[in-house]
Scaffold this active site. Structure first.
Site, PDB file in Angstrom:
ATOM      1  N   VAL A  92      -4.624  -3.689  -5.045  1.00 26.48           N
ATOM      2  CA  VAL A  92      -5.691  -4.065  -5.977  1.00 26.48           C
ATOM      3  C   VAL A  92      -6.090  -2.860  -6.827  1.00 26.48           C
ATOM      4  O   VAL A  92      -7.128  -2.868  -7.485  1.00 26.48           O
ATOM      5  CB  VAL A  92      -6.929  -4.615  -5.210  1.00 26.48           C
ATOM      6  CG1 VAL A  92      -6.561  -5.893  -4.466  1.00 26.48           C
ATOM      7  CG2 VAL A  92      -7.520  -3.589  -4.255  1.00 26.48           C
ATOM      8  N   HIS A 139      -3.299 -10.051  -4.623  1.00 23.10           N
ATOM      9  CA  HIS A 139      -4.603  -9.918  -3.967  1.00 23.10           C
ATOM     10  C   HIS A 139      -5.718  -9.562  -4.954  1.00 23.10           C
ATOM     11  O   HIS A 139      -6.770  -9.071  -4.559  1.00 23.10           O
ATOM     12  CB  HIS A 139      -4.523  -8.886  -2.829  1.00 23.10           C
ATOM     13  CG  HIS A 139      -3.590  -9.308  -1.727  1.00 23.10           C
ATOM     14  ND1 HIS A 139      -3.137  -8.451  -0.750  1.00 23.10           N
ATOM     15  CD2 HIS A 139      -3.018 -10.506  -1.442  1.00 23.10           C
ATOM     16  CE1 HIS A 139      -2.318  -9.112   0.069  1.00 23.10           C
ATOM     17  NE2 HIS A 139      -2.229 -10.356  -0.329  1.00 23.10           N
ATOM     18  N   ALA A 194       0.806  -1.223   0.000  1.00 23.07           N
ATOM     19  CA  ALA A 194       0.000   0.000   0.000  1.00 23.07           C
ATOM     20  C   ALA A 194       0.841   1.276   0.000  1.00 23.07           C
ATOM     21  O   ALA A 194       0.425   2.307  -0.535  1.00 23.07           O
ATOM     22  CB  ALA A 194      -0.943  -0.009   1.208  1.00 23.07           C
ATOM     23  N   THR A 218       0.136   5.480  -1.579  1.00 25.16           N
ATOM     24  CA  THR A 218      -0.381   6.561  -0.725  1.00 25.16           C
ATOM     25  C   THR A 218      -0.151   7.926  -1.383  1.00 25.16           C
ATOM     26  O   THR A 218      -0.974   8.824  -1.239  1.00 25.16           O
ATOM     27  CB  THR A 218       0.228   6.533   0.691  1.00 25.16           C
ATOM     28  OG1 THR A 218       1.647   6.443   0.587  1.00 25.16           O
ATOM     29  CG2 THR A 218      -0.284   5.356   1.497  1.00 25.16           C
ATOM     30  N   CYS A 255     -18.717 -13.687 -10.146  1.00 19.21           N
ATOM     31  CA  CYS A 255     -19.815 -14.369  -9.485  1.00 19.21           C
ATOM     32  C   CYS A 255     -19.243 -15.472  -8.610  1.00 19.21           C
ATOM     33  O   CYS A 255     -18.406 -16.253  -9.062  1.00 19.21           O
ATOM     34  CB  CYS A 255     -20.758 -14.960 -10.523  1.00 19.21           C
ATOM     35  SG  CYS A 255     -22.012 -16.041  -9.792  1.00 19.21           S
TER      36      CYS A 255
HETATM   37 ZN    ZN Z   1     -23.209 -16.548 -11.747  1.00 19.52          ZN
END
Ligand code: ZN
Length: 252
Positions: free
Chosen positions: A102, A120, A21, A25, A128
């Site tokens: 991410v 990550h 991270a 920043t 889904c």
């Molecule tokens: Zn699905």
């Protein structure tokens, strides 16, 4: 600037970089556990990224999507630290960037997608949880904008989530294997803007050390690998990385 580190970089043609991270920043994306961290200020926010609570509670999902919608990463732009890693790639020295972020900023800065390993996952894709159908965050946020608060998969009605690794979820094995190889075969391993407290990312430093690489830690705070590192740099990432790659000529 540490002249030894500059020399290791100048004379290497296989450098692996691990980022956390701290490299983002400067782009206006707060870290999680720092003094201004998202979870430091609001410990409850951590629930939004726990897989079990996310799957069990529609209210958590509703809040999670709103947090994505308002996430500073959506408007963030790469900074000098990201751009320095693009220069490193152009000089022919970069084996790969392993990132815990991410936010997609390495690729947006100009690193080749095939050089970037997103440990990550990415927040810009949505999948889904039942049928693995993929869509984009943009499409999902468009549905939220018109009143859905927990948009389900259009194919099967399953619960959707961003393609990020939440707490309680396993990392993508293929990405992790590529990252381990990049740590193993590099001759300089740069850990940038990560407190090296989250596994398995942190242990990649150990993999690199064991394989004989020089380990350089660039981080404002202490890390568990400071003692084992060949060099520890505390200065701001946005100054350190550009200085390290400044004047690099392409490798033969
Ligand atoms: Zn699905």
């Amino acid at each position: 600037m540490n002249t030894a580190v500059r020399e290791w970089i100048r004379t290497s043609d296989s450098i692996t970089v691990l980022t956390g991270a701290g490299i983002s920043t400067d782009s206006g994306i707060p870290d999680y556990r720092g003094p201004q961290g998202v979870w430091t200020k609001d410990p409850d926010a951590e629930k939004l990224v726990r897989y079990d609570t996310y799957m069990a509670d529609p209210e958590i999902r509703r809040r999670s999507w709103l947090a994505r919608r308002d996430n500073p990463a959506l408007l963030a732009r790469p900074n000098a630290g990201h751009r320095a890693l693009v220069d490193l790639e152009r000089s022919g020295r970069l084996l790969g960037v392993i990132t815990q972020n991410v936010d997609g900023l390495h690729v947006r800065a100009g690193n080749s997608p095939d050089k970037v390993m997103e440990l990550h996952g990415t927040m810009f894709e949505v999948l889904c949880t039942d049928c693995d159908a993929r869509t984009t965050l943009d499409e999902t946020l468009a549905r939220i904008a018109v009143g859905e608060d927990d948009p389900r998969c259009v194919a099967c009605g399953g619960i959707q989530k961003t393609a990020t690794v939440m707490f309680g979820q396993a990392l993508d094995r293929r990405v992790l294997e590529r990252a381990a190889i990049a740590a193993q075969v590099c001759d300089v391993f740069l850990a940038v803007g990560t407190s090296l407290q989250v596994e398995p990312a942190a242990s990649l430093c150990g993999v690199a050390l064991e394989a004989g690489a020089k380990l350089v830690v660039v981080n404002a705070g202490e890390t568990p690998y400071d003692g084992a590192a060949h060099a520890v740099v505390r200065e701001p990432i946005g100054e350190v990385l550009p200085a390290l790659v400044d004047g690099l000529t392409p490798t033969g």
